[in-house]
Design a protein around this motif. Sequence first.
Motif, PDB file in Angstrom:
ATOM      1  N   LEU A 149      92.865  14.810  14.125  1.00 42.50           N
ATOM      2  CA  LEU A 149      91.801  14.394  13.220  1.00 42.50           C
ATOM      3  C   LEU A 149      90.522  14.058  13.987  1.00 42.50           C
ATOM      4  O   LEU A 149      90.566  13.532  15.098  1.00 42.50           O
ATOM      5  CB  LEU A 149      92.244  13.168  12.412  1.00 42.50           C
ATOM      6  CG  LEU A 149      93.503  13.333  11.554  1.00 42.50           C
ATOM      7  CD1 LEU A 149      93.900  12.000  10.932  1.00 42.50           C
ATOM      8  CD2 LEU A 149      93.294  14.378  10.470  1.00 42.50           C
ATOM      9  N   THR A 150      89.386  14.341  13.344  1.00 39.01           N
ATOM     10  CA  THR A 150      88.084  13.939  13.893  1.00 39.01           C
ATOM     11  C   THR A 150      87.337  13.131  12.831  1.00 39.01           C
ATOM     12  O   THR A 150      87.612  13.254  11.633  1.00 39.01           O
ATOM     13  CB  THR A 150      87.247  15.157  14.302  1.00 39.01           C
ATOM     14  OG1 THR A 150      87.028  15.987  13.135  1.00 39.01           O
ATOM     15  CG2 THR A 150      87.946  15.961  15.384  1.00 39.01           C
ATOM     16  N   PHE A 151      86.344  12.343  13.261  1.00 42.27           N
ATOM     17  CA  PHE A 151      85.700  11.387  12.346  1.00 42.27           C
ATOM     18  C   PHE A 151      84.180  11.376  12.503  1.00 42.27           C
ATOM     19  O   PHE A 151      83.554  10.318  12.482  1.00 42.27           O
ATOM     20  CB  PHE A 151      86.260   9.984  12.594  1.00 42.27           C
ATOM     21  CG  PHE A 151      87.759   9.894  12.500  1.00 42.27           C
ATOM     22  CD1 PHE A 151      88.387   9.745  11.277  1.00 42.27           C
ATOM     23  CD2 PHE A 151      88.551   9.999  13.641  1.00 42.27           C
ATOM     24  CE1 PHE A 151      89.766   9.698  11.182  1.00 42.27           C
ATOM     25  CE2 PHE A 151      89.929   9.937  13.562  1.00 42.27           C
ATOM     26  CZ  PHE A 151      90.550   9.785  12.326  1.00 42.27           C
ATOM     27  N   GLN A 152      83.568  12.543  12.636  1.00 40.92           N
ATOM     28  CA  GLN A 152      82.118  12.593  12.828  1.00 40.92           C
ATOM     29  C   GLN A 152      81.357  12.068  11.610  1.00 40.92           C
ATOM     30  O   GLN A 152      80.359  11.355  11.760  1.00 40.92           O
ATOM     31  CB  GLN A 152      81.680  14.032  13.142  1.00 40.92           C
ATOM     32  CG  GLN A 152      82.175  14.556  14.485  1.00 40.92           C
ATOM     33  CD  GLN A 152      81.827  13.639  15.630  1.00 40.92           C
ATOM     34  OE1 GLN A 152      80.680  13.233  15.777  1.00 40.92           O
ATOM     35  NE2 GLN A 152      82.816  13.275  16.443  1.00 40.92           N
ATOM     36  N   TYR A 153      81.807  12.428  10.397  1.00 38.65           N
ATOM     37  CA  TYR A 153      81.162  11.917   9.180  1.00 38.65           C
ATOM     38  C   TYR A 153      81.203  10.393   9.157  1.00 38.65           C
ATOM     39  O   TYR A 153      80.202   9.722   8.911  1.00 38.65           O
ATOM     40  CB  TYR A 153      81.866  12.450   7.922  1.00 38.65           C
ATOM     41  CG  TYR A 153      81.496  13.852   7.532  1.00 38.65           C
ATOM     42  CD1 TYR A 153      80.172  14.199   7.277  1.00 38.65           C
ATOM     43  CD2 TYR A 153      82.477  14.825   7.387  1.00 38.65           C
ATOM     44  CE1 TYR A 153      79.839  15.494   6.907  1.00 38.65           C
ATOM     45  CE2 TYR A 153      82.151  16.124   7.016  1.00 38.65           C
ATOM     46  CZ  TYR A 153      80.832  16.452   6.775  1.00 38.65           C
ATOM     47  OH  TYR A 153      80.503  17.727   6.404  1.00 38.65           O
ATOM     48  N   LEU A 154      82.381   9.829   9.386  1.00 37.26           N
ATOM     49  CA  LEU A 154      82.559   8.376   9.326  1.00 37.26           C
ATOM     50  C   LEU A 154      81.704   7.684  10.384  1.00 37.26           C
ATOM     51  O   LEU A 154      81.049   6.667  10.103  1.00 37.26           O
ATOM     52  CB  LEU A 154      84.037   8.020   9.514  1.00 37.26           C
ATOM     53  CG  LEU A 154      84.377   6.526   9.510  1.00 37.26           C
ATOM     54  CD1 LEU A 154      83.938   5.865   8.211  1.00 37.26           C
ATOM     55  CD2 LEU A 154      85.868   6.315   9.742  1.00 37.26           C
ATOM     56  N   LYS A 155      81.685   8.226  11.580  1.00 41.62           N
ATOM     57  CA  LYS A 155      80.886   7.627  12.653  1.00 41.62           C
ATOM     58  C   LYS A 155      79.398   7.660  12.310  1.00 41.62           C
ATOM     59  O   LYS A 155      78.662   6.704  12.579  1.00 41.62           O
ATOM     60  CB  LYS A 155      81.149   8.357  13.972  1.00 41.62           C
ATOM     61  CG  LYS A 155      82.541   8.100  14.539  1.00 41.62           C
ATOM     62  CD  LYS A 155      82.813   8.973  15.759  1.00 41.62           C
ATOM     63  CE  LYS A 155      84.231   8.761  16.270  1.00 41.62           C
ATOM     64  NZ  LYS A 155      84.556   9.663  17.408  1.00 41.62           N
ATOM     65  N   GLU A 160      74.542   4.744  10.812  1.00 39.80           N
ATOM     66  CA  GLU A 160      73.411   4.591   9.898  1.00 39.80           C
ATOM     67  C   GLU A 160      73.302   3.163   9.375  1.00 39.80           C
ATOM     68  O   GLU A 160      72.223   2.706   8.997  1.00 39.80           O
ATOM     69  CB  GLU A 160      73.540   5.563   8.724  1.00 39.80           C
ATOM     70  CG  GLU A 160      73.214   6.994   9.087  1.00 39.80           C
ATOM     71  CD  GLU A 160      73.408   7.944   7.922  1.00 39.80           C
ATOM     72  OE1 GLU A 160      74.017   7.533   6.901  1.00 39.80           O
ATOM     73  OE2 GLU A 160      72.948   9.095   8.010  1.00 39.80           O
ATOM     74  N   LYS A 161      74.440   2.456   9.345  1.00 42.45           N
ATOM     75  CA  LYS A 161      74.453   1.056   8.901  1.00 42.45           C
ATOM     76  C   LYS A 161      74.301   0.087  10.067  1.00 42.45           C
ATOM     77  O   LYS A 161      74.422  -1.129   9.888  1.00 42.45           O
ATOM     78  CB  LYS A 161      75.757   0.759   8.149  1.00 42.45           C
ATOM     79  CG  LYS A 161      75.871   1.459   6.802  1.00 42.45           C
ATOM     80  CD  LYS A 161      74.797   0.977   5.847  1.00 42.45           C
ATOM     81  CE  LYS A 161      74.884   1.711   4.509  1.00 42.45           C
ATOM     82  NZ  LYS A 161      73.814   1.278   3.583  1.00 42.45           N
ATOM     83  N   GLY A 162      74.054   0.622  11.248  1.00 42.87           N
ATOM     84  CA  GLY A 162      73.783  -0.236  12.393  1.00 42.87           C
ATOM     85  C   GLY A 162      74.976  -0.601  13.244  1.00 42.87           C
ATOM     86  O   GLY A 162      74.867  -1.442  14.143  1.00 42.87           O
ATOM     87  N   PHE A 163      76.117   0.031  13.014  1.00 42.55           N
ATOM     88  CA  PHE A 163      77.311  -0.273  13.809  1.00 42.55           C
ATOM     89  C   PHE A 163      77.321   0.570  15.079  1.00 42.55           C
ATOM     90  O   PHE A 163      76.964   1.757  15.063  1.00 42.55           O
ATOM     91  CB  PHE A 163      78.589  -0.006  13.014  1.00 42.55           C
ATOM     92  CG  PHE A 163      78.807  -0.966  11.875  1.00 42.55           C
ATOM     93  CD1 PHE A 163      79.399  -2.203  12.088  1.00 42.55           C
ATOM     94  CD2 PHE A 163      78.396  -0.651  10.584  1.00 42.55           C
ATOM     95  CE1 PHE A 163      79.584  -3.088  11.049  1.00 42.55           C
ATOM     96  CE2 PHE A 163      78.575  -1.526   9.537  1.00 42.55           C
ATOM     97  CZ  PHE A 163      79.167  -2.756   9.779  1.00 42.55           C
TER      98      PHE A 163
END
Length: 444
Positions: A149-155, A160-163
């Motif tokens: 699994l990859t998580f580019q969307y989630l990252k 974008e929310k500053g995390f």
Amino acid sequence: MTFAETETTELKQKFSDSLPKEIVAFLNTDGGTIYIGVDDSGKIQGVSNLDKTLKKIADILEFQILPDCRSFVELGTKFIEQKHIVTINVKKGENLYYIKKYGRSSQGCYVRIGSTTRSMTEEQITLTQNKYFDSKVKITEIESNIQTLTFQYLKLLLTEKGFSINENTFAQNFHLLTKSGSFNKMSELLADKNEFSIKVVRFKGKEKSDGIVMRNEYGEKCLIVAMKQAFDYCADVINETRISFEKGVRKDISLFDKTAFREAWFNACLHNNWADGTPPAIYIFTDRLEIISSGGLPVNLSKDDFFLGVSKPVNEELAKLFIRLDLMEQTGYGVPFVTKHYGKSAFEFLDFFLRVTIPFAFELESEPQSKPQSEPQSEPQKDSKIREKIINEIKKNPKITKEELSKKFELSLSTIKRKLSEMKDIVYFEGASKSGHWVVKDNE
């Protein structure tokens, strides 16, 4: 104080052998209060031997009902009209409760229906047991069938929310791993590619049997992206606005309240029983919109608490992520907002599903009308809008990569590269590939 028997109130003139059934019924339904010393007409009769009655009830709770229900039952007394009565306040339990003597059978299991106590059927007992079993299975503890699994969307959503993202600890920090270190079911939901698909289906009339006009699938991608796309389609395409004039004043009437729909839909995606693999869905009829999610009413939540906005997320870690991404509030705002606009009847609790019905302010056409030829955007117009979006995004984040633009606008990487090449007189990249940045010329 006036007494009357209801779905959540039982009146008993005196202590009787039926008391265990009534306690079990309230535990298995939505909780309630039993008053001993009040007859069926609501008249206070009183309890002659208060201590003895309280002792008998305590023995019932300790020795006659399984599983242990004492943390859900509170004994008390009231002094009314110079007489003592006993109160038994019962909360909705977190299991299937039964009378120990008869076990998990129709003689031992009871529910509250209206103002009466009824035996559960064998089918109801099985369904209830399965429901409680399913509720204890957490998506963070189930191993995913896919381990690549990859998580580019989630990252991207998180940054974008500053995390800040630490690649070494990302999966662990966001609870995407089982205790053994494998990707879990929650990680699969949030991955760039998965096997889940959200359906949005539009029907020709007021029933499914009238036929399907349109069926969209938002699937095999990060849940947050898919649920937003489904929301955008309903909110921007389906949610028509009509104009009326009252006493010469123009009034815009929306098909449905966009915020109420958003709360209902996002809550359905969050609280869905993802452990059984059934995604939520949206069904659009000519007079209403229905949101279906699996799992039904959370087993540890009464209907009263549900409508008050008491929040007990089925998927706790997913809820925390939704809060971080501003997809929901921690205040339990959603359900009260929906009921304020559409009433409690908007929610229908089925055995294993929850249906939310949002009625329309006016009736839709049975089939979408084709727009005049002059209205659709031409390819050059669409292309111009894509260019404008890319420029705006680059202005906001000059270090954004082509890959991130591709995911942001859901265009292929080759399309993004082509667009940027076509825009080289307006936008260019300055510096090394890793440390450089985009520049937008002033005349744009």
